[in-house]
Design a protein around this motif. Structure first.
Motif, PDB file in Angstrom:
ATOM      1  N   ASP A   1     -58.990   8.020 -48.223  1.00 43.98           N
ATOM      2  CA  ASP A   1     -59.957   7.111 -48.825  1.00 43.98           C
ATOM      3  C   ASP A   1     -59.771   5.702 -48.240  1.00 43.98           C
ATOM      4  O   ASP A   1     -60.717   5.071 -47.762  1.00 43.98           O
ATOM      5  N   LYS A   2     -58.532   5.242 -48.268  1.00 45.90           N
ATOM      6  CA  LYS A   2     -58.226   3.899 -47.744  1.00 45.90           C
ATOM      7  C   LYS A   2     -58.513   3.815 -46.248  1.00 45.90           C
ATOM      8  O   LYS A   2     -59.081   2.839 -45.755  1.00 45.90           O
ATOM      9  N   ALA A   3     -58.092   4.854 -45.553  1.00 41.60           N
ATOM     10  CA  ALA A   3     -58.242   4.852 -44.098  1.00 41.60           C
ATOM     11  C   ALA A   3     -59.718   4.775 -43.706  1.00 41.60           C
ATOM     12  O   ALA A   3     -60.085   4.061 -42.761  1.00 41.60           O
ATOM     13  N   LEU A   4     -60.559   5.488 -44.432  1.00 39.39           N
ATOM     14  CA  LEU A   4     -61.983   5.496 -44.082  1.00 39.39           C
ATOM     15  C   LEU A   4     -62.614   4.130 -44.355  1.00 39.39           C
ATOM     16  O   LEU A   4     -63.414   3.633 -43.550  1.00 39.39           O
ATOM     17  N   LYS A   5     -62.251   3.539 -45.497  1.00 42.24           N
ATOM     18  CA  LYS A   5     -62.787   2.197 -45.796  1.00 42.24           C
ATOM     19  C   LYS A   5     -62.353   1.214 -44.704  1.00 42.24           C
ATOM     20  O   LYS A   5     -63.156   0.424 -44.200  1.00 42.24           O
ATOM     21  N   GLN A   6     -61.097   1.323 -44.342  1.00 43.98           N
ATOM     22  CA  GLN A   6     -60.575   0.432 -43.317  1.00 43.98           C
ATOM     23  C   GLN A   6     -61.272   0.682 -41.980  1.00 43.98           C
ATOM     24  O   GLN A   6     -61.561  -0.246 -41.229  1.00 43.98           O
ATOM     25  N   HIS A   7     -61.554   1.927 -41.737  1.00 42.98           N
ATOM     26  CA  HIS A   7     -62.222   2.292 -40.486  1.00 42.98           C
ATOM     27  C   HIS A   7     -63.608   1.645 -40.407  1.00 42.98           C
ATOM     28  O   HIS A   7     -64.003   1.129 -39.365  1.00 42.98           O
ATOM     29  N   VAL A   8     -64.333   1.683 -41.520  1.00 44.24           N
ATOM     30  CA  VAL A   8     -65.659   1.066 -41.539  1.00 44.24           C
ATOM     31  C   VAL A   8     -65.546  -0.444 -41.319  1.00 44.24           C
ATOM     32  O   VAL A   8     -66.326  -1.030 -40.554  1.00 44.24           O
ATOM     33  N   VAL A   9     -64.572  -1.041 -41.975  1.00 44.72           N
ATOM     34  CA  VAL A   9     -64.348  -2.477 -41.794  1.00 44.72           C
ATOM     35  C   VAL A   9     -64.077  -2.768 -40.329  1.00 44.72           C
ATOM     36  O   VAL A   9     -64.602  -3.713 -39.738  1.00 44.72           O
ATOM     37  N   GLN A  10     -63.303  -1.910 -39.746  1.00 45.89           N
ATOM     38  CA  GLN A  10     -62.954  -2.103 -38.350  1.00 45.89           C
ATOM     39  C   GLN A  10     -64.162  -1.894 -37.435  1.00 45.89           C
ATOM     40  O   GLN A  10     -64.338  -2.618 -36.455  1.00 45.89           O
ATOM     41  N   GLU A  11     -64.975  -0.925 -37.746  1.00 44.81           N
ATOM     42  CA  GLU A  11     -66.129  -0.620 -36.898  1.00 44.81           C
ATOM     43  C   GLU A  11     -67.251  -1.637 -37.049  1.00 44.81           C
ATOM     44  O   GLU A  11     -67.952  -1.946 -36.095  1.00 44.81           O
ATOM     45  N   ILE A  12     -67.462  -2.095 -38.289  1.00 46.19           N
ATOM     46  CA  ILE A  12     -68.633  -2.940 -38.542  1.00 46.19           C
ATOM     47  C   ILE A  12     -68.250  -4.324 -39.044  1.00 46.19           C
ATOM     48  O   ILE A  12     -68.770  -5.331 -38.564  1.00 46.19           O
ATOM     49  N   GLY A  13     -67.370  -4.382 -40.013  1.00 47.86           N
ATOM     50  CA  GLY A  13     -67.005  -5.668 -40.611  1.00 47.86           C
ATOM     51  C   GLY A  13     -66.822  -5.497 -42.107  1.00 47.86           C
ATOM     52  O   GLY A  13     -67.271  -4.498 -42.680  1.00 47.86           O
ATOM     53  N   ALA A  14     -66.215  -6.509 -42.730  1.00 45.49           N
ATOM     54  CA  ALA A  14     -65.875  -6.383 -44.146  1.00 45.49           C
ATOM     55  C   ALA A  14     -67.116  -6.214 -45.016  1.00 45.49           C
ATOM     56  O   ALA A  14     -67.064  -5.569 -46.063  1.00 45.49           O
ATOM     57  N   LEU A  15     -68.226  -6.756 -44.571  1.00 44.87           N
ATOM     58  CA  LEU A  15     -69.438  -6.653 -45.382  1.00 44.87           C
ATOM     59  C   LEU A  15     -69.879  -5.209 -45.597  1.00 44.87           C
ATOM     60  O   LEU A  15     -70.601  -4.912 -46.545  1.00 44.87           O
ATOM     61  N   ALA A  16     -69.439  -4.344 -44.728  1.00 48.67           N
ATOM     62  CA  ALA A  16     -69.868  -2.951 -44.821  1.00 48.67           C
ATOM     63  C   ALA A  16     -68.825  -2.052 -45.486  1.00 48.67           C
ATOM     64  O   ALA A  16     -68.996  -0.838 -45.534  1.00 48.67           O
TER      65      ALA A  16
END
Ligand code: 7RM
Length: 656
Positions: free
Chosen positions: A588-603
């Motif tokens: 769960d954490k890893a995926l959220k972090q992955h999105v942040v990494q791919e797009i940015g914190a807003l996503a």
């Protein structure tokens, strides 16, 4: 509705050029050729279409006027006389194509048939004569509720031949959905089959027709014509139900194509909107024939020796335009496959490509993602070297899926045409011309010549490059829908009033959000109701999904907005995992972090919800509306009849 003002979140700058060999032999050979064509069409659309109509189609009588535009109602090739069945069949019979394969059919249990143009002609004429014998006349609507067998296409062409508009209802729809459509269209006859094969099981089509018609459920239907496919027992009501194989005995195979008015209705096809019951999208004859002909020719870069395969079902617009009418009008060999990829036969598509030496392959992103999940070894162990061109349609394709398709299926040699269009548009609107327009993974690239597509705000002002807006079309095109069957008002409201006309300029509102980049490439972000807003930042659910899917653990993802007091909306991501992963806090954490990494914190998703499957329509579109209700903790309201598998929804509810 608010304007999607997405910043360029998805930075996808890779550019893929067609090989020199591909471009040299292509119908449209260079970017310069495309641009010339586009400018010529834009400068004088009527002259552009008229020239092609004259060159490419047979007319019994030439039109008086190319376009009669009384917004939002268009007439193309006014007073021209034409028959699309004639253009798809008869005119090829006097050429060498007479004995060319028109239709190759691969059945699900392994049987197959090939019909040459001469054989197809005979079948269609006989079918048309049987329809006539059963009292079907020009103008009568015929329902077609069929499996993917040649008779589905034969029935459509037979209807077109005698001027009876068809309304094809996808075989996966329920009896109730069928009944609604037969009633709305006032169908006089239904063509069906005893059953159809669907993923190792039989779909009891005739039983469903019986259910739809019971208790006088569809009073306009007088006869049912039944094609034998699965041979299981069905009940035949005397006087109403007839076997095709009985009635065709001794029937004449002479049935001249009826000269139709260019604006006579060719078919009605029902499609769901965001509200209300499904709309009957009306298409007419001449303009639809021309547009599907030209798009098939240039986008799929047809050659006379090609085997062309579109994996859609004829129950959808893609099957109408790009299995049946477009390819046959061009004299192509079109392949029809009854099967569907499934756990018991994960390599079936690749077997078909190998068996028939398919050159052009057109499928949907959802299928591609399923293949990725099934593993590379399936396509890798088949010979796919016959492929020259790949296509996708139906939803935005995430760059990861695009790259996989390009690499594993296309062997890095086949251009991919990502084709944006709708039931309403009749044919492909935004797409690469594969020999001319370099592709970017995830972009449908540029408009087809003659299509004045734009991205605008709600006042109709073009938005700057790389800002989100509404996808519109500023000028009529030949295959545009003519109305909602029986409801001109709904047609006006749904498509022409979201953006008010100004200075005589009307905007066809597609219902999709998009942005255009600095190269003029369109990036379709999905339905405008799929656009969510977090802290004033508008995000395409697609971009977040794409980010999630690029994580090795994720097979498929659907992102929706959940109302949130502070931020407007919170992102909820429904995720299915690759086989060897299991849900966990860490993941769960890893995926959220992955999105942040791919797009940015807003996503960053507020919530990740793991699930075994996502709720989809029978055509494979994720039903985000249901997910939105679930995410919001509300009861799922509204129409769920298009859901493919209800248990998926029930499970998601339990897991909440
Ligand atoms: C052909 C078809 C239409 C909707 C349309 C879009 C979505 C279709 C693409 C796409 C992004 C594409 N007719 N859509 N193609 N989105 N890229 N290449 O699918 O009437 O069933 O659906 O599908 O949202 O409005 S349809």
């Amino acid at each position: 509705m608010t304007v999607p003002t997405i910043e360029s979140i998805l930075h996808e700058n890779r550019l893929f050029h067609p090989t020199a060999e591909f471009a040299q032999q292509a119908q449209i050979k260079s970017l310069q050729d495309y641009e010339q064509l586009y400018e010529r069409a834009k400068a004088n659309p009527e002259a552009f279409w008229a020239e092609l109509a004259e060159q490419e189609l047979h007319w019994f009588q030439k039109w008086d006027k190319v376009l009669d535009w009384q917004p939002p109602f268009a007439k193309w090739f006014v007073d021209g006389k034409i028959n699309i069945s004639y253009n798809c069949i008869d005119r090829h019979l006097t050429t060498w194509r007479r004995n060319k394969a028109a239709l190759i059919w691969e059945g699900e249990p392994g049987d197959s048939r090939t019909l040459t143009y001469a054989q197809l002609h005979r079948e269609v004429c006989q079918f048309a004569n049987v329809l006539k014998q059963l009292g079907v006349q020009k103008g009568d609507v015929v329902g077609i509720y069929m499996p993917m067998i040649p008779e589905a296409a034969i029935a459509m062409l037979a209807c077109a031949r005698i001027g009876a508009p068809h309304t094809v209802v996808f075989g996966g729809f329920s009896a109730e959905a069928l009944r609604d459509r037969l009633n709305d269209g006032q169908a006089k006859l239904v063509v069906t089959a005893d059953g159809g094969w669907r993923k190792d099981a039989i779909v009891p089509l005739k039983d469903q027709v019986d259910k739809a018609l019971e208790d006088n459920g569809a009073p306009t239907v007088e006869n049912v014509l039944v094609v034998q496919r699965t041979q299981q027992r069905v009940s035949m009501e005397p006087g109403r139900d007839h076997w095709w194989h009985d009635l065709r005995q001794g029937i004449s195979s002479d049935c001249p194509a009826e000269p139709m008015d260019s604006e006579d209705m060719l078919f009605i096809l029902y499609t769901s909107g965001s509200t209300g019951k499904p709309k009957g999208v009306v298409h007419t004859t001449g303009g639809y024939n021309l547009y599907t002909h030209m798009t098939t020719k240039w986008i799929f870069d047809l050659r006379d020796t090609d085997v062309y395969w579109c994996t859609a079902d004829v129950g959808w617009i893609t099957g109408h335009s790009y299995i049946v009418y477009g390819p046959l009008s061009n004299g192509a060999t079109t392949l029809m496959y009854e099967g569907a990829p499934r756990a018991s036969n994960p390599g079936c598509f690749w077997d078909v490509i190998e068996k028939y030496g398919v050159n052009i392959f057109y499928t949907a992103p959802t299928a591609i993602r399923a293949f990725i999940k099934m593993g590379e070894h399936h396509p890798r162990s088949r010979d796919l070297s016959s492929l020259r061109l790949l296509g996708t349609v139906g939803e935005p394709i995430n760059p990861e899926a695009w790259m996989w398709y390009y690499r594993v299926i296309g062997g890095e040699r086949c251009p991919i045409v990502d084709t944006w269009w709708q039931t309403e548009t009749g044919g492909i609107m935004i797409t690469p011309l594969p020999g001319a327009i370099p592709t970017k993974p995830g972009s449908a690239t540029r408009p087809f010549p003659g299509i004045l597509a734009d991205v605008v705000d709600l006042e109709g002002n073009p938005v700057p490059d790389n800002e989100g807006g509404y996808l519109v079309v500023r000028y009529p095109w030949p295959s545009m829908m003519r109305t909602v069957y029986g409801d001109d008002d709904r047609f006006r409201r749904t498509y022409w009033e979201h953006i008010p006309p100004r200075d005589g300029q009307y905007f066809y509102f597609a219902g999709d959000g998009a942005r255009r980049d600095e190269d003029g490439y369109f990036w379709v972000m999905g339905r405008v109701d799929d656009v969510i807003s977090v802290s004033g930042h508008r995000l395409g659910t697609m971009e977040i999904e794409s980010a999630l899917v690029s994580h090795p653990a994720v097979a498929e993802a659907a992102v929706v907005g959940k109302p949130d007091e502070l931020r407007g909306e919170e992102i909820v991501a429904f995720v299915t995992l690759e086989g060897h992963y299991t849900p966990s806090e860490e993941l769960d954490k890893a995926l959220k972090q992955h999105v942040v990494q791919e797009i940015g914190a807003l996503a960053r998703p507020g919530q990740i919800r793991f699930s075994d499957a996502l709720p989809k329509t029978r055509s494979g579109k994720i039903m985000r509306r249901l997910l939105r209700s679930l995410a919001a903790g509300q009861d799922v309201v509204g129409d769920t009849s298009t859901l493919e598998d209800r248990s998926v929804l029930d499970k998601l509810r339990e897991e909440a």
